[in-house]
Motif scaffolding. Sequence first.
Motif, mmCIF file in Angstrom:
data_model
loop_
_atom_site.group_PDB
_atom_site.id
_atom_site.type_symbol
_atom_site.label_atom_id
_atom_site.label_comp_id
_atom_site.label_asym_id
_atom_site.label_seq_id
_atom_site.Cartn_x
_atom_site.Cartn_y
_atom_site.Cartn_z
ATOM 1 N N VAL A 197 0.871 -1.172 0.000
ATOM 2 C CA VAL A 197 0.000 0.000 0.000
ATOM 3 C C VAL A 197 0.905 1.218 0.000
ATOM 4 C CG1 VAL A 197 -1.735 1.263 1.311
ATOM 5 C CG2 VAL A 197 -1.812 -1.237 1.225
ATOM 6 N N GLU A 198 0.685 2.120 -0.944
ATOM 7 C CA GLU A 198 1.565 3.282 -1.102
ATOM 8 C C GLU A 198 1.050 4.549 -0.433
ATOM 9 O OE1 GLU A 198 4.527 2.958 -2.410
ATOM 10 O OE2 GLU A 198 4.174 0.873 -2.982
ATOM 11 N N LYS A 199 -0.131 4.505 0.174
ATOM 12 C CA LYS A 199 -0.678 5.724 0.773
ATOM 13 C C LYS A 199 -0.177 5.932 2.191
ATOM 14 C CE LYS A 199 -4.918 3.346 2.009
ATOM 15 N NZ LYS A 199 -6.336 3.266 1.879
ATOM 16 N N GLU A 200 -0.414 7.133 2.704
ATOM 17 C CA GLU A 200 -0.025 7.484 4.073
ATOM 18 C C GLU A 200 -0.835 6.656 5.067
ATOM 19 O OE1 GLU A 200 2.159 10.063 5.076
ATOM 20 O OE2 GLU A 200 2.741 10.204 2.974
ATOM 21 N N GLY A 201 -0.315 6.519 6.246
ATOM 22 C CA GLY A 201 -1.027 5.782 7.286
ATOM 23 C C GLY A 201 -0.213 4.609 7.780
ATOM 24 N N LYS A 202 -0.828 3.810 8.635
ATOM 25 C CA LYS A 202 -0.120 2.709 9.276
ATOM 26 C C LYS A 202 -0.198 1.397 8.507
ATOM 27 C CE LYS A 202 -0.570 4.682 13.831
ATOM 28 N NZ LYS A 202 -0.818 4.440 15.236
ATOM 29 N N LYS A 228 -4.422 -7.527 6.663
ATOM 30 C CA LYS A 228 -3.649 -6.286 6.565
ATOM 31 C C LYS A 228 -2.354 -6.387 7.364
ATOM 32 C CE LYS A 228 -7.963 -3.841 6.157
ATOM 33 N NZ LYS A 228 -8.750 -5.077 6.215
ATOM 34 N N ILE A 229 -1.285 -5.823 6.816
ATOM 35 C CA ILE A 229 -0.039 -5.657 7.566
ATOM 36 C C ILE A 229 -0.029 -4.224 8.068
ATOM 37 C CG2 ILE A 229 2.480 -5.623 7.479
ATOM 38 C CD1 ILE A 229 2.334 -7.743 5.274
ATOM 39 N N ILE A 230 0.060 -4.074 9.387
ATOM 40 C CA ILE A 230 -0.037 -2.771 10.046
ATOM 41 C C ILE A 230 1.280 -2.476 10.765
ATOM 42 C CG2 ILE A 230 -1.316 -1.398 11.753
ATOM 43 C CD1 ILE A 230 -3.114 -2.317 9.470
ATOM 44 N N GLU A 231 1.701 -1.209 10.697
ATOM 45 C CA GLU A 231 2.870 -0.744 11.459
ATOM 46 C C GLU A 231 2.361 -0.214 12.788
ATOM 47 O OE1 GLU A 231 6.677 -0.159 12.374
ATOM 48 O OE2 GLU A 231 6.292 -0.492 10.259
#
Length: 86
Positions: A11-16, A35-38
């Motif tokens: 995913v290239e957009k801003e966010g986690k 989903k892979i989340i930071e």
Amino acid sequence: MQITDVRIRKVEKEGKMRAVVSITIDEEFVVHDIKIIEGEKGLFIAMPSRKATDGEYRDIAHPINSDTRERIQRLILDKYEEMQEM
């Protein structure tokens, strides 16, 4: 149970959120939209979910026990880290 395929879309957009993943189990069953989340403590996976009428998000599909969740998470995150190195 064997995870026989892991497909990762970055995913290239801003966010986690870093990526969306689909896994195939035993070459017979697919789970999309993992989903892979930071997070504050590093990367983790979030199973597919939807918003309930009370506003809470509920998992649509998820492992029954923590050992299975950890095994799926480790496999997905290892594959994601391999992609990052390319």
